[in-house]
Scaffold this motif. Structure first.
Motif, PDB file in Angstrom:
ATOM      1  N   TRP A  51      10.868  -6.920  -3.776  1.00 38.34           N
ATOM      2  CA  TRP A  51       9.614  -6.151  -3.792  1.00 38.34           C
ATOM      3  C   TRP A  51       9.954  -4.667  -3.882  1.00 38.34           C
ATOM      4  O   TRP A  51      10.897  -4.197  -3.238  1.00 38.34           O
ATOM      5  CB  TRP A  51       8.827  -6.454  -2.524  1.00 38.34           C
ATOM      6  N   TYR A  52       9.190  -3.931  -4.694  1.00 41.30           N
ATOM      7  CA  TYR A  52       9.491  -2.516  -4.903  1.00 41.30           C
ATOM      8  C   TYR A  52       8.431  -1.631  -4.243  1.00 41.30           C
ATOM      9  O   TYR A  52       7.234  -1.797  -4.472  1.00 41.30           O
ATOM     10  CB  TYR A  52       9.554  -2.169  -6.386  1.00 41.30           C
ATOM     11  N   ASN A  53       8.897  -0.684  -3.430  1.00 38.42           N
ATOM     12  CA  ASN A  53       8.040   0.339  -2.833  1.00 38.42           C
ATOM     13  C   ASN A  53       8.925   1.520  -2.461  1.00 38.42           C
ATOM     14  O   ASN A  53       9.501   1.564  -1.383  1.00 38.42           O
ATOM     15  CB  ASN A  53       7.311  -0.200  -1.608  1.00 38.42           C
ATOM     16  N   VAL A  89      -0.938  -7.370   1.685  1.00 39.31           N
ATOM     17  CA  VAL A  89      -1.136  -5.982   1.284  1.00 39.31           C
ATOM     18  C   VAL A  89      -0.566  -5.070   2.369  1.00 39.31           C
ATOM     19  O   VAL A  89      -0.641  -5.375   3.561  1.00 39.31           O
ATOM     20  CB  VAL A  89      -2.637  -5.683   1.062  1.00 39.31           C
ATOM     21  N   ILE A  90       0.061  -3.997   1.944  1.00 40.86           N
ATOM     22  CA  ILE A  90       0.513  -2.946   2.855  1.00 40.86           C
ATOM     23  C   ILE A  90      -0.494  -1.805   2.757  1.00 40.86           C
ATOM     24  O   ILE A  90      -0.731  -1.264   1.671  1.00 40.86           O
ATOM     25  CB  ILE A  90       1.916  -2.437   2.475  1.00 40.86           C
ATOM     26  N   SER A 120      -1.774   6.449   0.217  1.00 44.22           N
ATOM     27  CA  SER A 120      -1.973   5.851  -1.101  1.00 44.22           C
ATOM     28  C   SER A 120      -2.869   4.634  -1.099  1.00 44.22           C
ATOM     29  O   SER A 120      -3.018   3.985  -2.129  1.00 44.22           O
ATOM     30  CB  SER A 120      -0.610   5.479  -1.704  1.00 44.22           C
ATOM     31  N   GLY A 121      -3.453   4.285   0.029  1.00 42.21           N
ATOM     32  CA  GLY A 121      -4.308   3.115   0.056  1.00 42.21           C
ATOM     33  C   GLY A 121      -3.526   1.830   0.205  1.00 42.21           C
ATOM     34  O   GLY A 121      -2.632   1.739   1.039  1.00 42.21           O
ATOM     35  N   GLU A 122      -3.840   0.829  -0.603  1.00 37.79           N
ATOM     36  CA  GLU A 122      -3.246  -0.490  -0.477  1.00 37.79           C
ATOM     37  C   GLU A 122      -2.189  -0.735  -1.541  1.00 37.79           C
ATOM     38  O   GLU A 122      -2.364  -0.362  -2.704  1.00 37.79           O
ATOM     39  CB  GLU A 122      -4.331  -1.565  -0.578  1.00 37.79           C
ATOM     40  N   ILE A 123      -1.084  -1.355  -1.131  1.00 41.43           N
ATOM     41  CA  ILE A 123      -0.018  -1.735  -2.047  1.00 41.43           C
ATOM     42  C   ILE A 123       0.139  -3.243  -1.962  1.00 41.43           C
ATOM     43  O   ILE A 123       0.374  -3.790  -0.875  1.00 41.43           O
ATOM     44  CB  ILE A 123       1.310  -1.045  -1.695  1.00 41.43           C
TER      45      ILE A 123
END
Length: 539
Positions: A421-423, A441-442, A447-450
């Motif tokens: 997973w990329y963040n 979801v993170i 930035s809101g939701e990832i």
């Protein structure tokens, strides 16, 4: 008021030391910000790592202890496989990988085809095992883990050691056998340093800033020093004893029995090393000379911790020096961490517990072995820190094409899922506890939701709780720093027992009657051990 000369530098130094101390999660390296909000969100990929603490202040440390911590932070920053920010052109460091034939063999059994994996069913009863009355005292909760017979044993063994010591080195006319009342007071004085941090426990009797006149009159300083000189849990080694921690082992067994009988943990638990290395008050006030004089701990302390309450269910102590079978020198790190994990989870077989692990523990072999025992896992994976045997190389190397935040790839083998997973960096997870088809979801403050797989969301949520636990409770460890390893283990264990006692207190009816804070609970316990009946002042 103007800063004194060097005051600003000292504060910066203290801050860097605090950051260095926080980096000493050898297994997890988890920071408070699990969601990638620290640092600026620039397009260069150089933002702060959301799963690792990578403060640049740590690298400025110039003492030997600071250099070690900074080196570990730097190693984490250079790790392109466990969530470190991608290097130029979005690629990780070059790695001399295996041959194409070996790669193909390791890819065998792993498939891009995903299928739903049911969540492990959990039917165990959770929470405190004992119903404590509303009138229960701090001492009542403490004695769930350190009962009267443990105190009486300390009295017996201390008197035995004092007798044999004087037979060998000459009589001590000032010594009288210690009593149970005095031993309780002795423990009370030591525990008082967990809420009123001081340079030395002997500061209680001083006339300086760290003095504590409210409890100093219960026992004289000279009597306290005599008990401290002869204090023992096991006075003599048995001819059949081979364990290097024989002087503390009986107490650890009593403590573990108390942990098992007093609390039933939730389904989700975490294996990690608690943040016990440094006392923030000491770091902020000590001089560089005092820092250099501090010796590194000669043992490693691991815990299995309930992620929903913070209750530490089990502790495991491993020596860092020596040639015996219980020393770190006898095993390589992957073997050691696997052994530690198996020891910590020996009471979890068949209960469908979900165990969260850091890079040093996570491995396919261990997770498959746990699965056979009815234990499920979710772990952060690092190509440099983890045992990657049996994992597909295509998932361990960063892709040639840069990924967007929230993108991920998954391969499955049986019920085991390997997630990339990329963040702000590539994060890899190995799990058999969460279905790869379920999405999570993170939620980021900026930035809101990832989007992410459910396993990533669960890992971040549960490890975040442990970080908050460490922030809240690590500052209440006993400040006394003895030279002997078994005594260091003893006081760390006592500190953990008090934290667990407070957690049970907060879940009992006694908390609704008198809502003590952690500091008030510690002060109340000290007063009860010293035999003082007056109530605590309001904090």
């Amino acid at each position: 008021m103007a800063d004194s000369p060097g005051g600003g530098a000292r504060r910066r130094k203290a801050f860097s030391l605090l950051q260095a101390a926080r980096s000493r999660y050898e297994s997890l390296q988890i920071s408070d910000d699990l969601f990638g909000d620290s640092g600026e969100e620039d397009s260069s990929g150089g933002g702060a790592n959301p799963f690792y603490s990578t403060s640049q202040d740590s690298s400025a440390a110039d003492s030997s202890g600071e250099q070690d911590a900074a080196a570990r932070v730097q190693e984490t920053e250079e790790d392109g496989g466990a969530g470190a920010p991608p290097r130029q052109e979005g690629r990780g460091p070059a790695v001399d990988g295996p041959s194409a034939e070996q790669d193909a063999a390791r890819e065998a059994g792993w498939s891009d085809a995903l299928r739903d994996v049911p969540c492990p069913g959990f039917t165990e009863t959770t929470g405190p095992s004992h119903t404590m009355p509303p009138t229960a005292t701090a001492m009542d909760f403490f004695q769930l883990f350190v009962p009267d017979n443990a105190i009486k044993n300390m009295v017996t063994q201390t008197n035995m050691y004092a007798k044999k010591f004087q037979e060998r080195f000459g009589s001590d006319d000032a010594w009288m056998d210690v009593t149970v009342t005095e031993m309780n007071a002795f423990l009370g004085y030591m525990i008082s340093t967990s809420t009123h941090h001081c340079e030395s426990v002997l500061s209680i009797w001083s006339s300086g800033f760290y003095s504590n006149k409210s409890i100093a009159l219960i026992m004289t300083q000279s009597r306290f020093e005599k008990i401290l000189k002869y204090f023992h849990i096991v006075a003599f080694r048995s001819s059949h004893t081979t364990h290097s921690l024989y002087k503390i082992q009986p107490f650890l067994e009593i403590l573990q029995k108390g942990f098992d009988s007093a609390f039933r943990p939730s389904q989700t638990q975490v294996l990690h090393e608690p943040l016990i290395d440094e006392d923030p008050v000491f770091i902020a006030t000590c001089t560089e000379r005092e820092l250099r004089k501090r010796k590194k701990r000669k043992f490693s302390l691991w815990v299995r911790q309930c992620s929903s309450t913070g209750f530490i269910c089990q502790i495991y102590v491993h020596l860092k020096e020596g040639s015996g079978p219980d020393s770190l020198d006898a095993l390589k790190k992957p073997q050691l961490h696997s052994m530690v994990a198996k020891s910590l989870c020996q009471n979890s077989s068949g209960k469908s517990h979900i165990i969260f692990t850091g890079p040093s523990i996570t491995s396919l072999t261990l997770f498959e072995e746990f699965e056979k025992q009815g234990i499920y896992c979710c772990g952060l994976l690092s190509p440099r820190k983890s045992d990657c045997t049996g994992l597909p190389p295509s998932m361990l190397n960063n892709p040639d094409v840069p990924m967007s935040r929230g993108q991920y790839g998954i391969k499955m083998k049986g019920d085991m899922s390997l997630i990339c997973w990329y963040n702000k960096g590539h994060f890899r997870f190995l799990t058999n506890a969460f279905s790869p088809t379920k999405k999570g979801v993170i939620i980021k403050r900026k930035s809101g939701e990832i989007p992410c797989p459910l396993a990533v969301e669960a890992f971040a949520a549960h490890l975040s709780y442990i970080c908050r636990y460490d922030d809240k409770y690590s500052k209440y460890f006993i400040s006394h720093k003895p030279n002997k390893t078994w005594q260091q283990v003893f006081w760390f264990s006592i500190s953990i027992a008090i934290n667990n006692a407070y957690i049970l207190y907060k879940m009992s009816d006694a908390y609704s009657l008198k809502r003590y804070s952690r500091a008030q609970f510690g002060d109340r316990l000290v007063k009860e051990l010293l035999g003082l009946e007056d109530t605590l002042p309001t904090h």
